[in-house]
Design an enzyme around this catalytic site. Structure first.
Site, PDB file in Angstrom:
ATOM      1  N   SER A 199      48.961  32.247  47.741  1.00 46.09           N
ATOM      2  CA  SER A 199      50.022  31.222  47.745  1.00 46.09           C
ATOM      3  C   SER A 199      50.162  30.579  49.116  1.00 46.09           C
ATOM      4  O   SER A 199      49.893  31.222  50.142  1.00 46.09           O
ATOM      5  CB  SER A 199      51.351  31.871  47.375  1.00 46.09           C
ATOM      6  N   GLY A 229      46.603  37.982  34.234  1.00 45.08           N
ATOM      7  CA  GLY A 229      47.671  36.992  34.057  1.00 45.08           C
ATOM      8  C   GLY A 229      47.182  35.747  33.336  1.00 45.08           C
ATOM      9  O   GLY A 229      47.709  34.646  33.530  1.00 45.08           O
ATOM     10  N   ASN A 241      44.754  36.921  39.289  1.00 47.02           N
ATOM     11  CA  ASN A 241      45.747  35.838  39.225  1.00 47.02           C
ATOM     12  C   ASN A 241      47.156  36.340  38.904  1.00 47.02           C
ATOM     13  O   ASN A 241      48.137  35.663  39.213  1.00 47.02           O
ATOM     14  CB  ASN A 241      45.269  34.826  38.168  1.00 47.02           C
ATOM     15  N   TYR A 277      57.008  38.336  48.839  1.00 47.53           N
ATOM     16  CA  TYR A 277      55.913  37.604  48.177  1.00 47.53           C
ATOM     17  C   TYR A 277      54.851  37.195  49.203  1.00 47.53           C
ATOM     18  O   TYR A 277      53.652  37.373  48.980  1.00 47.53           O
ATOM     19  CB  TYR A 277      56.531  36.384  47.493  1.00 47.53           C
TER      20      TYR A 277
HETATM   21  P1  NDP Z   1      53.265  32.902  35.419  1.00 45.59           P
HETATM   22  O1  NDP Z   1      54.588  33.537  35.618  1.00 45.59           O
HETATM   23  O2  NDP Z   1      53.120  31.775  34.461  1.00 45.59           O
HETATM   24  O3  NDP Z   1      52.184  34.008  35.055  1.00 45.59           O
HETATM   25  C1  NDP Z   1      52.162  35.237  35.707  1.00 45.59           C
HETATM   26  C2  NDP Z   1      51.159  36.124  35.013  1.00 45.59           C
HETATM   27  O4  NDP Z   1      51.109  37.384  35.675  1.00 45.59           O
HETATM   28  C3  NDP Z   1      51.521  36.388  33.550  1.00 45.59           C
HETATM   29  O5  NDP Z   1      50.368  36.263  32.771  1.00 45.59           O
HETATM   30  C4  NDP Z   1      52.021  37.824  33.563  1.00 45.59           C
HETATM   31  O6  NDP Z   1      51.764  38.536  32.356  1.00 45.59           O
HETATM   32  C5  NDP Z   1      51.166  38.406  34.674  1.00 45.59           C
HETATM   33  N1  NDP Z   1      51.778  39.616  35.192  1.00 45.59           N
HETATM   34  C6  NDP Z   1      52.986  39.740  35.790  1.00 45.59           C
HETATM   35  N2  NDP Z   1      53.231  41.035  36.051  1.00 45.59           N
HETATM   36  C7  NDP Z   1      52.173  41.753  35.594  1.00 45.59           C
HETATM   37  C8  NDP Z   1      51.841  43.129  35.565  1.00 45.59           C
HETATM   38  N3  NDP Z   1      52.646  44.070  36.060  1.00 45.59           N
HETATM   39  N4  NDP Z   1      50.649  43.498  35.016  1.00 45.59           N
HETATM   40  C9  NDP Z   1      49.841  42.567  34.512  1.00 45.59           C
HETATM   41  N5  NDP Z   1      50.085  41.248  34.514  1.00 45.59           N
HETATM   42  C10 NDP Z   1      51.248  40.844  35.053  1.00 45.59           C
HETATM   43  O7  NDP Z   1      52.811  32.449  36.881  1.00 45.59           O
HETATM   44  P2  NDP Z   1      51.832  31.283  37.379  1.00 45.59           P
HETATM   45  O8  NDP Z   1      50.811  30.973  36.368  1.00 45.59           O
HETATM   46  O9  NDP Z   1      52.671  30.205  37.914  1.00 45.59           O
HETATM   47  O10 NDP Z   1      51.168  32.012  38.639  1.00 45.59           O
HETATM   48  C11 NDP Z   1      49.882  32.601  38.598  1.00 45.59           C
HETATM   49  C12 NDP Z   1      49.519  33.056  39.997  1.00 45.59           C
HETATM   50  O11 NDP Z   1      49.559  31.954  40.888  1.00 45.59           O
HETATM   51  C13 NDP Z   1      50.473  34.105  40.559  1.00 45.59           C
HETATM   52  O12 NDP Z   1      49.750  35.058  41.291  1.00 45.59           O
HETATM   53  C14 NDP Z   1      51.360  33.297  41.492  1.00 45.59           C
HETATM   54  O13 NDP Z   1      51.883  34.087  42.512  1.00 45.59           O
HETATM   55  C15 NDP Z   1      50.384  32.256  41.992  1.00 45.59           C
HETATM   56  N6  NDP Z   1      51.002  31.039  42.480  1.00 45.59           N
HETATM   57  C16 NDP Z   1      51.746  30.248  41.644  1.00 45.59           C
HETATM   58  C17 NDP Z   1      52.310  29.082  42.131  1.00 45.59           C
HETATM   59  C18 NDP Z   1      53.089  28.158  41.281  1.00 45.59           C
HETATM   60  O14 NDP Z   1      53.630  27.193  41.837  1.00 45.59           O
HETATM   61  N7  NDP Z   1      53.178  28.343  39.974  1.00 45.59           N
HETATM   62  C19 NDP Z   1      52.154  28.714  43.539  1.00 45.59           C
HETATM   63  C20 NDP Z   1      51.353  29.607  44.312  1.00 45.59           C
HETATM   64  C21 NDP Z   1      50.810  30.725  43.777  1.00 45.59           C
HETATM   65  P3  NDP Z   1      52.772  38.552  31.073  1.00 45.59           P
HETATM   66  O15 NDP Z   1      53.536  37.248  31.128  1.00 45.59           O
HETATM   67  O16 NDP Z   1      51.832  38.643  29.935  1.00 45.59           O
HETATM   68  O17 NDP Z   1      53.661  39.732  31.228  1.00 45.59           O
END
Ligand code: NDP
Length: 239
Positions: A137, A8, A85, A150
């Protein structure tokens, strides 16, 4: 130069982690699923800044696709820093949650963790040095309405972190989880407005992806060699 994989890496928090680890001298594999262009932009920015990076795109819920990609990526050497991530959310109050919402979220966070981490573990063990950092999270620490799927997925990641840390401790490999609160990325757009953040967060602001990235960088460093099996919160004092 050690290899780091950030799943991610195309996303809000992941891209900050990639840039930070590259600044610390790691060769960073910036991973994406659908957002290869975004990952490429992160990779280009790292290289422009004097760092070393490459892009890899694969769906971590697909075990076969993931194994094939990891085999290619590790031809150059073992991945010694792994940041799990990638994550999605699909919120609904539980009585209205569909089976698809349940399975999709668990598939990415939990089965994705297995698909990526398990094949990388033995090569990491052989090097007698490694760092596995799982991004979970606050929803798994405190619970959150509308996020039973989640928080279940992320909570399972906490337990996996603890068990795997015990298996790998004697091999110089640490395994930790970071539990962020509300971090300013696209993921929270439309979910948390300013007023809600003021009410929920004692520090009265969302966290920055860079603040999460700094914590990841510390856990990935030599200095953090004695920290393992921990769930570390970064949430502005929420809990
Ligand atoms: P984003 O939505 O910005 O990024 C999510 C990432 O996960 C993207 O790069 C996406 O890839 C990748 N992803 C999703 N599904 C798949 C899949 N099937 N295979 C491979 N990659 C996948 O989220 P954030 O940056 O906000 O979050 C990052 C992490 O932090 C997550 O695990 C989230 O749960 C956690 N988190 C976030 C919080 C927040 O407030 N933002 C709070 C707490 C935890 P692509 O877009 O290239 O498809």
């Amino acid at each position: 130069m050690k290899l780091a994989l950030v799943t991610g890496g195309s996303g809000g928090i992941g891209s900050a982690i990639c840039k930070r680890l590259a600044r610390d001298g790691l060769h960073v594999i910036v991973h994406a699923n659908r957002g290869r262009d975004k990952a490429q932009a992160v990779c280009d920015a790292i290289i422009a800044d004097g760092g070393s990076a490459e892009v890899a795109a694969f769906n971590i819920t697909n075990a076969e696709e993931t194994h094939t990609a990891l085999e290619q990526l590790t031809e150059a050497g073992p991945i010694q820093v792994l940041v799990n991530n990638a994550g999605i959310h699909s919120d609904a109050v539980f009585p209205g949650m569909s089976p698809t919402q349940w399975h999709d979220v668990i598939d990415v966070s939990l089965h994705g963790f297995f698909n990526v981490t398990q094949p990388l573990t033995m090569p990491m063990i052989r090097t007698r040095w490694g760092r596995i950092i799982n991004i979970s999270s606050v929803a798994a620490v405190a619970g959150n309405r509308g996020q039973v799927n989640y928080s279940a997925a992320k909570g399972a990641l906490h337990s996996a972190t603890k068990s795997l840390s015990l298996e790998l401790a004697s091999r110089g490999i640490t395994v930790n989880a970071i539990a962020p609160g509300i971090i300013a990325t696209d993921m929270i757009d439309g979910t948390f407005d300013d007023k809600l953040i003021q009410n929920m967060v004692p520090m009265k602001r969302a966290g920055k992806p860079e603040e999460v990235a700094d914590l990841v960088a510390f856990l990935a460093s030599e200095q953090a060699a004695y920290i393992s099996g921990q769930i570390i919160s970064i949430n502005g004092g929420m809990i």
